[in-house]
Design a protein around this motif. Structure first.
Motif, PDB file in Angstrom:
ATOM      1  N   GLU A 155       0.782  -1.223   0.000  1.00  0.00           N
ATOM      2  CA  GLU A 155       0.000   0.000   0.000  1.00  0.00           C
ATOM      3  C   GLU A 155       0.821   1.284   0.000  1.00  0.00           C
ATOM      4  N   VAL A 156       2.048   1.254   0.497  1.00  0.00           N
ATOM      5  CA  VAL A 156       2.806   2.499   0.655  1.00  0.00           C
ATOM      6  C   VAL A 156       3.355   2.991  -0.677  1.00  0.00           C
ATOM      7  N   THR A 157       3.637   4.296  -0.722  1.00  0.00           N
ATOM      8  CA  THR A 157       4.274   4.902  -1.876  1.00  0.00           C
ATOM      9  C   THR A 157       5.772   5.011  -1.617  1.00  0.00           C
ATOM     10  N   PRO A 158       6.574   5.271  -2.651  1.00  0.00           N
ATOM     11  CA  PRO A 158       8.022   5.348  -2.462  1.00  0.00           C
ATOM     12  C   PRO A 158       8.416   6.362  -1.390  1.00  0.00           C
ATOM     13  N   GLY A 159       9.421   6.012  -0.618  1.00  0.00           N
ATOM     14  CA  GLY A 159       9.889   6.890   0.449  1.00  0.00           C
ATOM     15  C   GLY A 159      10.518   6.082   1.565  1.00  0.00           C
ATOM     16  N   GLU A 160      10.737   6.719   2.710  1.00  0.00           N
ATOM     17  CA  GLU A 160      11.422   6.072   3.824  1.00  0.00           C
ATOM     18  C   GLU A 160      10.634   4.902   4.391  1.00  0.00           C
ATOM     19  N   LEU A 161       9.312   5.066   4.504  1.00  0.00           N
ATOM     20  CA  LEU A 161       8.501   3.984   5.055  1.00  0.00           C
ATOM     21  C   LEU A 161       8.581   2.751   4.170  1.00  0.00           C
TER      22      LEU A 161
ATOM     23  N   LEU B 283      10.915  -1.681  -7.773  1.00  0.00           N
ATOM     24  CA  LEU B 283      12.132  -1.702  -8.592  1.00  0.00           C
ATOM     25  C   LEU B 283      12.192  -0.508  -9.533  1.00  0.00           C
ATOM     26  N   LYS B 284      11.036  -0.029  -9.945  1.00  0.00           N
ATOM     27  CA  LYS B 284      10.985   1.093 -10.876  1.00  0.00           C
ATOM     28  C   LYS B 284      11.098   2.449 -10.181  1.00  0.00           C
ATOM     29  N   ARG B 285      10.423   2.588  -9.030  1.00  0.00           N
ATOM     30  CA  ARG B 285      10.248   3.913  -8.444  1.00  0.00           C
ATOM     31  C   ARG B 285      10.862   4.086  -7.054  1.00  0.00           C
ATOM     32  N   GLY B 286      11.342   3.017  -6.447  1.00  0.00           N
ATOM     33  CA  GLY B 286      11.846   3.105  -5.085  1.00  0.00           C
ATOM     34  C   GLY B 286      13.220   3.744  -4.981  1.00  0.00           C
ATOM     35  N   THR B 287      13.642   3.981  -3.742  1.00  0.00           N
ATOM     36  CA  THR B 287      14.994   4.479  -3.490  1.00  0.00           C
ATOM     37  C   THR B 287      15.995   3.386  -3.873  1.00  0.00           C
ATOM     38  N   PRO B 288      17.272   3.714  -3.994  1.00  0.00           N
ATOM     39  CA  PRO B 288      18.263   2.682  -4.324  1.00  0.00           C
ATOM     40  C   PRO B 288      18.225   1.493  -3.366  1.00  0.00           C
ATOM     41  N   ARG B 289      18.074   1.742  -2.065  1.00  0.00           N
ATOM     42  CA  ARG B 289      18.005   0.644  -1.105  1.00  0.00           C
ATOM     43  C   ARG B 289      16.732  -0.172  -1.282  1.00  0.00           C
ATOM     44  N   THR B 290      15.625   0.527  -1.539  1.00  0.00           N
ATOM     45  CA  THR B 290      14.366  -0.180  -1.772  1.00  0.00           C
ATOM     46  C   THR B 290      14.481  -1.086  -2.988  1.00  0.00           C
ATOM     47  N   LYS B 291      15.086  -0.593  -4.037  1.00  0.00           N
ATOM     48  CA  LYS B 291      15.256  -1.397  -5.249  1.00  0.00           C
ATOM     49  C   LYS B 291      16.091  -2.639  -4.978  1.00  0.00           C
ATOM     50  N   ARG B 292      17.143  -2.481  -4.185  1.00  0.00           N
ATOM     51  CA  ARG B 292      17.999  -3.626  -3.876  1.00  0.00           C
ATOM     52  C   ARG B 292      17.242  -4.673  -3.069  1.00  0.00           C
ATOM     53  N   HIS B 293      16.497  -4.212  -2.074  1.00  0.00           N
ATOM     54  CA  HIS B 293      15.710  -5.154  -1.267  1.00  0.00           C
ATOM     55  C   HIS B 293      14.641  -5.839  -2.110  1.00  0.00           C
ATOM     56  N   ALA B 294      13.972  -5.086  -2.965  1.00  0.00           N
ATOM     57  CA  ALA B 294      12.911  -5.656  -3.805  1.00  0.00           C
ATOM     58  C   ALA B 294      13.475  -6.715  -4.745  1.00  0.00           C
ATOM     59  N   GLN B 295      14.638  -6.436  -5.320  1.00  0.00           N
ATOM     60  CA  GLN B 295      15.273  -7.407  -6.209  1.00  0.00           C
ATOM     61  C   GLN B 295      15.628  -8.679  -5.456  1.00  0.00           C
TER      62      GLN B 295
ATOM     63  N   GLY C 146      -3.286 -12.059   2.685  1.00  0.00           N
ATOM     64  CA  GLY C 146      -3.490 -11.105   3.780  1.00  0.00           C
ATOM     65  C   GLY C 146      -4.950 -11.024   4.183  1.00  0.00           C
ATOM     66  N   ARG C 147      -5.166 -10.871   5.492  1.00  0.00           N
ATOM     67  CA  ARG C 147      -6.531 -10.821   5.994  1.00  0.00           C
ATOM     68  C   ARG C 147      -6.944  -9.421   6.398  1.00  0.00           C
ATOM     69  N   ARG C 148      -6.032  -8.426   6.295  1.00  0.00           N
ATOM     70  CA  ARG C 148      -6.347  -7.074   6.702  1.00  0.00           C
ATOM     71  C   ARG C 148      -7.121  -6.358   5.610  1.00  0.00           C
ATOM     72  N   THR C 149      -8.069  -5.569   5.983  1.00  0.00           N
ATOM     73  CA  THR C 149      -8.899  -4.880   5.006  1.00  0.00           C
ATOM     74  C   THR C 149      -8.782  -3.379   5.097  1.00  0.00           C
ATOM     75  N   ASN C 150      -8.290  -2.842   6.212  1.00  0.00           N
ATOM     76  CA  ASN C 150      -8.168  -1.388   6.343  1.00  0.00           C
ATOM     77  C   ASN C 150      -7.051  -0.883   5.478  1.00  0.00           C
ATOM     78  N   ARG C 151      -7.276   0.223   4.821  1.00  0.00           N
ATOM     79  CA  ARG C 151      -6.250   0.800   3.969  1.00  0.00           C
ATOM     80  C   ARG C 151      -5.220   1.498   4.865  1.00  0.00           C
ATOM     81  N   LEU C 152      -3.953   1.231   4.569  1.00  0.00           N
ATOM     82  CA  LEU C 152      -2.890   1.812   5.370  1.00  0.00           C
ATOM     83  C   LEU C 152      -2.437   3.116   4.754  1.00  0.00           C
ATOM     84  N   SER C 153      -2.175   4.076   5.607  1.00  0.00           N
ATOM     85  CA  SER C 153      -1.727   5.394   5.134  1.00  0.00           C
ATOM     86  C   SER C 153      -0.231   5.390   5.001  1.00  0.00           C
TER      87      SER C 153
END
Length: 224
Positions: A141-147, A182-194, A216-223
């Motif tokens: 659910e999260v967008t690119p960034g620190e989280l 892999l397309k839009r994340g930070t360099p570290r995010t891309k490495r972890h995703a790969q 997944g059984r969670r239904t609430n949208r995460l911010s």
């Protein structure tokens, strides 16, 4: 531990929740350090309880080791997140509306997946608490960034457990989120995703080709 845990509830100020989560992170890191110290200390000789068996007619009760640390953690432990009943409140906090609070919760929870063998031993307990589903859902659910960077690092660690790889390898939404990272994340995010994608393919032999419903059984949208 109790004070920090109480500050995680929804009625607390956002800054208090963030600091409480970080406090639990530091306590959990201390538990790991104490465990390492205990492992290096000489153990008492075996067999010293034999006379007690003859007197009492049965051996003394052996305490059960904590699956997260491999040693006995008391129920009222000031350092173990599992025995201190702090894992579920932290999982819930990943659904907080403030990103800084979510990041602090993820950092605290990351401490429980740092040891591969202990993580494997504690898989059942963590699955019962909904930890893996919550982390996977948050990542999707999260967008690119620190989280995103923090949570994919945590996901990478626990998706080294073969049983979890088999569980999530057919989650097409997870694979799509990894490709997007892999397309839009930070360099570290891309490495972890790969690394996660590679591990899914190597251990499962599937790599997300199926399109089964997500586990997944969670239904609430995460911010973010």
């Amino acid at each position: 531990m109790t004070i920090f845990r109480e500050q995680l509830n929804s009625r607390s100020h956002d800054r208090a929740k963030e600091r409480a989560a970080l406090g639990l992170k530091y306590l959990s890191e201390t538990a790991r350090a104490l465990t390492a110290t205990a492992d290096s200390e000489p153990q008492p000789p075996r067999g010293f309880c034999a006379p007690l068996v003859l007197i009492c007619g049965k051996p003394p009760k052996v305490p059960v080791s904590c699956p997260l640390h491999g040693v006995v953690c008391e129920d009222d432990s000031s350092f173990c997140l599992l025995k201190g009943n702090a894992i579920k409140p932290l999982i819930d906090l990943m659904n907080d509306e403030y990103t800084d609070v979510q990041i602090a919760a993820v950092e605290a929870l990351s401490t429980i997946v740092s040891d591969a063998q202990n993580l494997k031993n504690a898989t059942h307990e963590l699955e019962q608490l909904g930890f893996f589903d919550a982390a996977i859902y948050l990542f999707k659910e999260v967008t690119p960034g620190e989280l995103q960077e923090k949570v994919i690092s945590m996901v990478e660690r626990f998706l080294q457990v073969e049983s979890l790889v088999q569980l999530y390898s057919t989650d097409q939404a997870l694979v799509n989120a990894l490709v997007e990272a892999l397309k839009r994340g930070t360099p570290r995010t891309k490495r972890h995703a790969q690394n996660v994608l590679t591990n899914l393919r190597q251990l499962s032999g599937v790599g997300g080709r199926n399109s089964n419903p997500t586990p997944g059984r969670r239904t609430n949208r995460l911010s973010d």
